[in-house]
Design a protein around this motif. Structure first.
Motif, PDB file in Angstrom:
ATOM      1  N   PRO A 265       0.801  -1.167  -0.009  1.00 51.93           N
ATOM      2  CA  PRO A 265      -0.075   0.157   0.161  1.00 51.93           C
ATOM      3  C   PRO A 265       0.758   1.201  -0.104  1.00 51.93           C
ATOM      4  CG  PRO A 265      -0.803  -1.615   1.576  1.00 51.93           C
ATOM      5  CD  PRO A 265       0.610  -2.013   1.029  1.00 51.93           C
ATOM      6  N   ASP A 266       1.976   1.151   0.480  1.00 53.67           N
ATOM      7  CA  ASP A 266       2.838   2.284   0.290  1.00 53.67           C
ATOM      8  C   ASP A 266       3.924   2.597  -0.829  1.00 53.67           C
ATOM      9  OD1 ASP A 266       2.233   2.849   3.106  1.00 53.67           O
ATOM     10  OD2 ASP A 266       3.607   1.564   3.873  1.00 53.67           O
ATOM     11  N   HIS A 267       3.382   1.952  -1.830  1.00 46.27           N
ATOM     12  CA  HIS A 267       4.107   1.901  -3.058  1.00 46.27           C
ATOM     13  C   HIS A 267       3.649   3.290  -3.873  1.00 46.27           C
ATOM     14  CE1 HIS A 267       6.252   1.132  -6.907  1.00 46.27           C
ATOM     15  NE2 HIS A 267       6.598  -0.130  -6.512  1.00 46.27           N
ATOM     16  N   ASP A 268       4.405   4.426  -3.785  1.00 48.60           N
ATOM     17  CA  ASP A 268       4.060   5.438  -4.210  1.00 48.60           C
ATOM     18  C   ASP A 268       4.145   5.843  -5.650  1.00 48.60           C
ATOM     19  OD1 ASP A 268       3.950   6.777  -1.593  1.00 48.60           O
ATOM     20  OD2 ASP A 268       5.922   7.508  -1.706  1.00 48.60           O
ATOM     21  N   MET A 269       4.951   5.136  -6.386  1.00 51.45           N
ATOM     22  CA  MET A 269       5.075   5.155  -7.740  1.00 51.45           C
ATOM     23  C   MET A 269       3.649   4.578  -8.425  1.00 51.45           C
ATOM     24  SD  MET A 269       7.392   7.102  -8.936  1.00 51.45           S
ATOM     25  CE  MET A 269       7.639   6.528 -10.648  1.00 51.45           C
ATOM     26  N   ALA A 270       3.236   3.378  -7.955  1.00 52.78           N
ATOM     27  CA  ALA A 270       2.113   2.641  -8.081  1.00 52.78           C
ATOM     28  C   ALA A 270       0.824   3.416  -7.915  1.00 52.78           C
ATOM     29  CB  ALA A 270       2.124   1.360  -7.714  1.00 52.78           C
ATOM     30  N   ARG A 271       0.886   4.031  -6.932  1.00 51.69           N
ATOM     31  CA  ARG A 271      -0.313   5.147  -6.700  1.00 51.69           C
ATOM     32  C   ARG A 271      -0.351   6.245  -7.772  1.00 51.69           C
ATOM     33  NH1 ARG A 271       0.683   5.495  -2.072  1.00 51.69           N
ATOM     34  NH2 ARG A 271      -0.881   3.967  -1.192  1.00 51.69           N
ATOM     35  N   ARG A 272       0.742   6.780  -7.831  1.00 50.91           N
ATOM     36  CA  ARG A 272       0.901   8.009  -9.035  1.00 50.91           C
ATOM     37  C   ARG A 272       0.427   7.435 -10.498  1.00 50.91           C
ATOM     38  NH1 ARG A 272       6.559  10.944  -7.480  1.00 50.91           N
ATOM     39  NH2 ARG A 272       6.174  11.349  -5.292  1.00 50.91           N
ATOM     40  N   TYR A 273       0.819   6.400 -10.808  1.00 49.35           N
ATOM     41  CA  TYR A 273       0.729   5.936 -12.151  1.00 49.35           C
ATOM     42  C   TYR A 273      -0.854   5.169 -12.177  1.00 49.35           C
ATOM     43  CZ  TYR A 273       5.071   6.612 -14.403  1.00 49.35           C
ATOM     44  OH  TYR A 273       6.124   7.176 -15.263  1.00 49.35           O
ATOM     45  N   ARG A 274      -1.399   4.781 -11.056  1.00 55.94           N
ATOM     46  CA  ARG A 274      -2.887   4.418 -10.984  1.00 55.94           C
ATOM     47  C   ARG A 274      -3.679   5.648 -11.264  1.00 55.94           C
ATOM     48  NH1 ARG A 274      -5.389   3.540  -5.456  1.00 55.94           N
ATOM     49  NH2 ARG A 274      -4.888   5.731  -5.417  1.00 55.94           N
ATOM     50  N   ASP A 275      -3.369   6.846 -10.440  1.00 54.12           N
ATOM     51  CA  ASP A 275      -4.201   7.762 -10.582  1.00 54.12           C
ATOM     52  C   ASP A 275      -4.043   8.525 -12.085  1.00 54.12           C
ATOM     53  OD1 ASP A 275      -4.831   7.658  -7.968  1.00 54.12           O
ATOM     54  OD2 ASP A 275      -3.321   8.823  -7.275  1.00 54.12           O
ATOM     55  N   ASN A 276      -2.881   8.331 -12.580  1.00 50.54           N
ATOM     56  CA  ASN A 276      -2.771   8.847 -14.211  1.00 50.54           C
ATOM     57  C   ASN A 276      -3.369   8.103 -14.907  1.00 50.54           C
ATOM     58  OD1 ASN A 276      -0.890  10.810 -13.161  1.00 50.54           O
ATOM     59  ND2 ASN A 276       1.144   9.739 -13.566  1.00 50.54           N
ATOM     60  N   ALA A 277      -3.365   6.695 -14.941  1.00 53.27           N
ATOM     61  CA  ALA A 277      -4.180   5.909 -15.727  1.00 53.27           C
ATOM     62  C   ALA A 277      -5.595   6.165 -15.562  1.00 53.27           C
ATOM     63  CB  ALA A 277      -3.958   4.314 -15.265  1.00 53.27           C
ATOM     64  N   ARG A 278      -6.036   6.225 -14.411  1.00 53.79           N
ATOM     65  CA  ARG A 278      -7.650   6.800 -14.223  1.00 53.79           C
ATOM     66  C   ARG A 278      -7.902   8.103 -15.114  1.00 53.79           C
ATOM     67  NH1 ARG A 278      -8.537   5.689  -7.830  1.00 53.79           N
ATOM     68  NH2 ARG A 278      -8.714   3.637  -7.695  1.00 53.79           N
ATOM     69  N   MET A 279      -6.969   9.234 -14.700  1.00 56.26           N
ATOM     70  CA  MET A 279      -7.163  10.448 -15.499  1.00 56.26           C
ATOM     71  C   MET A 279      -7.203  10.057 -17.016  1.00 56.26           C
ATOM     72  SD  MET A 279      -5.227  13.263 -13.475  1.00 56.26           S
ATOM     73  CE  MET A 279      -3.654  12.546 -13.254  1.00 56.26           C
ATOM     74  N   ALA A 280      -6.116   9.283 -17.526  1.00 52.26           N
ATOM     75  CA  ALA A 280      -6.022   8.989 -18.845  1.00 52.26           C
ATOM     76  C   ALA A 280      -7.393   8.339 -19.501  1.00 52.26           C
ATOM     77  CB  ALA A 280      -4.725   8.096 -19.126  1.00 52.26           C
ATOM     78  N   ILE A 281      -7.957   7.390 -18.693  1.00 53.73           N
ATOM     79  CA  ILE A 281      -9.247   7.096 -19.175  1.00 53.73           C
ATOM     80  C   ILE A 281     -10.331   7.860 -19.104  1.00 53.73           C
ATOM     81  CG2 ILE A 281     -10.970   5.160 -18.251  1.00 53.73           C
ATOM     82  CD1 ILE A 281      -8.822   3.298 -17.207  1.00 53.73           C
ATOM     83  N   GLU A 282     -10.457   8.669 -18.106  1.00 53.78           N
ATOM     84  CA  GLU A 282     -11.365   9.729 -18.161  1.00 53.78           C
ATOM     85  C   GLU A 282     -11.328  10.645 -19.368  1.00 53.78           C
ATOM     86  OE1 GLU A 282     -11.091  11.914 -14.520  1.00 53.78           O
ATOM     87  OE2 GLU A 282     -11.703  10.174 -13.254  1.00 53.78           O
ATOM     88  N   ASP A 283     -10.094  10.942 -19.816  1.00 52.32           N
ATOM     89  CA  ASP A 283      -9.663  11.741 -21.132  1.00 52.32           C
ATOM     90  C   ASP A 283     -10.271  11.114 -22.308  1.00 52.32           C
ATOM     91  OD1 ASP A 283      -8.582  13.948 -19.570  1.00 52.32           O
ATOM     92  OD2 ASP A 283      -6.634  13.178 -19.781  1.00 52.32           O
ATOM     93  N   GLU A 284     -10.179   9.895 -22.417  1.00 51.03           N
ATOM     94  CA  GLU A 284     -10.335   9.077 -23.435  1.00 51.03           C
ATOM     95  C   GLU A 284     -11.855   8.929 -23.584  1.00 51.03           C
ATOM     96  OE1 GLU A 284      -8.930   5.137 -24.206  1.00 51.03           O
ATOM     97  OE2 GLU A 284      -6.731   5.766 -24.439  1.00 51.03           O
ATOM     98  N   VAL A 285     -12.716   8.850 -22.209  1.00 53.71           N
ATOM     99  CA  VAL A 285     -13.918   8.814 -22.343  1.00 53.71           C
ATOM    100  C   VAL A 285     -14.452  10.014 -22.843  1.00 53.71           C
ATOM    101  CG1 VAL A 285     -15.948   8.749 -20.774  1.00 53.71           C
ATOM    102  CG2 VAL A 285     -14.241   7.130 -20.580  1.00 53.71           C
TER     103      VAL A 285
END
Length: 341
Positions: A265-285
């Motif tokens: 749960p403390d993997h900062d890079m995974a959290r950042r890229y997860r949030d980026n992936a969510r934003m990218a999905i929102e942009d595509e939508v």
């Protein structure tokens, strides 16, 4: 038996929104019932192979009455009910253990993931992992229970067994010895910093000189630390997610980063890229919605259908999203128009 209150509901789907009256859930990530979800609606529910259980599994290696999941004011608990093979909590044998979200329970060949009521809706709609990932996740959680050596504790001093509790005199002796040791170190450091006439000594180089006269980097003398198994597994999944992210496969990337965060749960890079992936999905939508409206208005029905179908794929784990509802509604209109002409 007819008056027995149903404590859990078995659904043959792992991707389910939060249900009315749901207190927690167990998601089967490995075993004969993989892909099923048990919705817990009571503070006490049993699990096993027998039909008399609240949660029935089709695992022949599970006992008829295997374990019990209970809730208390302090949280959830899993308890072995005298099963033949016992239970594992995060890969470790146990008779009784507290449960937290993302904990894994193993009975027989079945692995269940516990998800408490506090888990976010996005997590409930994430697709299940495969058998290989499930096995690695169990291993990672079991390894995480052992304190690994780190740069802040390279010799594993913090993982030594604690001094056994003894008399008050024994405890005071330990304290006195500790204080004496600290004072001795301070005195030695002070003597090393000042010369006999009281003037400060020149600073020494941080590099040690070997017998050959060649300088030796002190970093080279540090013990080589073995990379913990947990770290190896999380980094493997993170790299897979990063590759998918770079290839713009944002849904697959999102799933990988979510898996990393389950393990660490403390993997900062995974959290950042997860949030980026969510934003990218929102942009595509948003892009597909815009072009879907334009192509539908201009009569380009096939193109409009493609855009709306893409939105449904992107948001298949977030069907409560207003964009999903709009795309579904518009797709029905497009299909009606195509069927009509």
């Amino acid at each position: 038996m007819a008056n027995r209150i149903q404590a859990a509901i078995k659904l043959k789907d792992a991707v389910i929104a939060r249900q009315r009256g749901e207190l927690a859930r167990l998601r089967v990530i490995k075993g004969p019932d993989r892909g099923c979800t048990f919705i817990i609606v009571n503070t006490r529910s049993s699990i096993g192979r027998g039909e008399e259980n609240d949660m029935v599994v089709g695992d022949l290696k599970a006992s008829r009455l295997h374990a019990e999941i209970t809730a208390s004011p302090t949280g959830w608990l899993v308890r072995d009910l005298g099963s033949a093979n016992g239970i594992l909590h995060n890969g470790t044998q146990t008779r009784s253990s507290p449960l937290r979200t993302s904990d894994l329970i193993t009975l027989g060949e079945t692995v269940l993931e516990f998800l408490g009521a506090e888990v976010e809706a996005q997590r409930l709609l994430s697709p299940p992992i495969d058998d290989v990932q499930a096995e690695l996740l169990v291993q990672a959680k079991a390894t995480a229970r052992d304190r690994p050596r780190t740069l802040s504790d390279p010799f594993g001093l913090n993982s030594r067994p604690a001094v056994a509790a003894g008399t008050a005199a024994g405890s005071k002796k330990v304290v006195r010895l500790t204080i004496a040791g600290v004072l001795a170190v301070v005195v030695v450091i002070g003597m090393d910093m000042f010369s006999e006439d009281g003037t400060p000594k020149p600073k020494k180089s941080s590099r040690k000189v070997a017998s050959t006269g060649e300088p030796v980097d002190l970093a080279s003398l540090m013990p080589k630390l073995e990379k913990p198994q947990t770290s190896r597994n999380t980094e493997m999944f993170f790299k897979q997610g990063f590759r998918e992210y770079r290839e713009r496969n944002y849904i697959r990337a999102l799933n990988q980063f979510e898996l990393v965060l389950q393990m660490d749960p403390d993997h900062d890079m995974a959290r950042r890229y997860r949030d980026n992936a969510r934003m990218a999905i929102e942009d595509e939508v948003k892009t597909h919605l815009e072009f879907g409206r334009k192509t539908f208005a201009s009569g380009k029905l096939r193109e409009a259908r493609g855009h709306y179908e893409a939105i449904l794929r992107l948001l298949h784990t977030d069907q409560a999203n207003p964009s999903y509802a709009e795309a579904k509604d518009q797709l029905d209109k497009v299909r009606a128009e195509m069927g009509g002409g």
